[in-house]
Design an enzyme around this catalytic site. Structure first.
Site, PDB file in Angstrom:
ATOM      1  N   SER A  82     -20.300  20.730  11.748  1.00  0.00           N
ATOM      2  CA  SER A  82     -20.930  21.042  10.474  1.00  0.00           C
ATOM      3  C   SER A  82     -19.863  21.370   9.439  1.00  0.00           C
ATOM      4  O   SER A  82     -18.688  21.031   9.630  1.00  0.00           O
ATOM      5  CB  SER A  82     -21.913  22.205  10.656  1.00  0.00           C
ATOM      6  OG  SER A  82     -22.718  22.363   9.516  1.00  0.00           O
ATOM      7  N   ASN A  83     -20.232  22.010   8.352  1.00  0.00           N
ATOM      8  CA  ASN A  83     -19.274  22.395   7.316  1.00  0.00           C
ATOM      9  C   ASN A  83     -19.730  23.691   6.652  1.00  0.00           C
ATOM     10  O   ASN A  83     -20.784  24.223   6.994  1.00  0.00           O
ATOM     11  CB  ASN A  83     -19.110  21.263   6.293  1.00  0.00           C
ATOM     12  CG  ASN A  83     -20.419  20.942   5.602  1.00  0.00           C
ATOM     13  OD1 ASN A  83     -20.963  21.752   4.860  1.00  0.00           O
ATOM     14  ND2 ASN A  83     -20.959  19.751   5.870  1.00  0.00           N
TER      15      ASN A  83
END
Ligand code: CTP
Ligand code: CA
Length: 225
Positions: free
Chosen positions: A33-34
């Site tokens: 993810s980020n």
């Protein structure tokens, strides 16, 4: 308040906004993810609803409350986000892609938790679909707005994305400025369209969202959609 909504810049229009990160599963307990907080997309959804739009947020996992009068559809992966958006754009006038979509996902999702092995490991990744490009090149086609997070040559790269993805408007964001963007409550952006641009100076994401909504309403109206 009802009178305000009825007379807002987006009164009678239907908006879909993507926001937050996506999560790309690796196994039952892990994902890629980020750091996207979702704040800009949620601020836009709030401003759009305040401007009278029927507003739907398609949201990755974030820690934010749903703005008043906004419908929220929760998704995790980029492919889920694309499916949700494609179902919604059939009844949509303006599509705004604010999500930080993972460009790649693990090539396979393991059914069982991956066990550790030797000293080194590598991951095979494959490209995710480009959601905003798919919407901008589909039918029916809403007025389509993208964002561009860049660390250099911000306006040039953004203009390139505007053309490549067939967007009506792109909002360029210099994420090299450490105190702005992602987790921050403030931002400064440049909005770019085919034959013009407008610089929006540093402001809280909420005020910036209001200015962006006004600009989007104006560009949408002059595009004759
Ligand atoms: N976007 C999308 N689907 C993707 C990747 C990006 O809809 N799979 C959208 C984002 O929501 C944003 C715009 O495309 O509105 C630009 O995202 P950005 O990451 O800046 O551009 P990319 O095309 O992914 O290019 P790169 O990351 O290589 O700069
Ligand atoms: Ca990207």
């Amino acid at each position: 308040a009802a009178a305000l909504f009825d007379s807002g810049a987006l009164a009678g229009l239907r908006l879909v906004i993507t926001a937050g990160p996506t999560r790309e599963a690796l196994d039952p307990v892990r994902y890629l993810s980020n750091h996207s907080s979702g704040k800009m997309g949620y601020a836009l959804a709030r401003a759009a609803a305040e401007a009278g739009a029927v507003t739907t947020l398609v949201s990755g996992p974030v820690h934010l409350d749903t703005p008043a009068h906004v419908r929220r559809v929760d998704v995790e992966s980029a492919r889920d986000m694309l499916d949700a958006c494609q179902a919604l754009v059939a009844d949509c006038d303006i599509f705004i892609a604010c999500a930080a979509v993972a460009d790649y996902r693990p090539a396979t999702v393991r059914e069982q938790k991956i066990k550790k092995g030797g000293e080194h490991s590598s991951l095979k990744l494959i490209r995710n679909p480009d959601i905003v490009a798919a919407i901008a090149n589909g039918t029916p086609r809403p007025f389509t707005v993208g964002f561009a997070a860049e660390t250099q040559d911000v306006v040039d790269y953004a203009r390139d994305k505007l053309q490549r993805k067939n967007l009506d408007l792109i909002v360029a964001n210099d994420v090299s400025k450490a105190d702005l963007g992602f987790a921050s409550d403030e931002n400064e952006v440049t909005a770019i369209w085919r034959d013009g641009a407008s610089q929006l100076p540093r402001a809280t994401k909420h005020n910036l969202a209001r200015e962006l909504v006004a600009l989007i309403a104006e560009r949408h109206a002059s595009a004759g959609n």
